[in-house]
Design a protein around this motif. Sequence first.
Motif: not given
Length: 150
Positions: A142, A54-55
């Motif tokens: 995302h 994930t970011p």
Amino acid sequence: MRQEDERNELFTPGAEDLAAIDAWFAEYDALAARGAVQEIADLAVFPLNLATDTPGGFGAVTQWDREEFVRVMSDVMGGGTADMEMKSVRTPRFLTPNLVLVETEATVTAEGQRQSMRYADLLVRTADGWAFQTMVQGGWGHGWPPATRG
């Protein structure tokens, strides 16, 4: 299909084993070039496991059924990958005669933009031949919730 029990033995693939994996990826790549997502889905075992990051800096995992796979990959592949220059080096690591983890280092050039990536697929031998069951690649998470332990 091999009948011997090799759960406690290291398996060393022969030329035929390696050729089968190369042939499987040649078929996959040809289908991807045409954007044949339904036919690509025929090469999978569902539910399909996915792992990414994930970011926010954590891993994320999910499972897709066939419908979700087809929807997402149709968006990603659009009309296919034939207009992209793709170079891939694949390294299969046989865990057993029926399980192979394939690491791919790829370079994709599209519209003058070059991107390098590394990803892995877990292929399982089925009665109908090899199929992918797990996809691992960074950067897809995302909007996915981060993985949690326990």
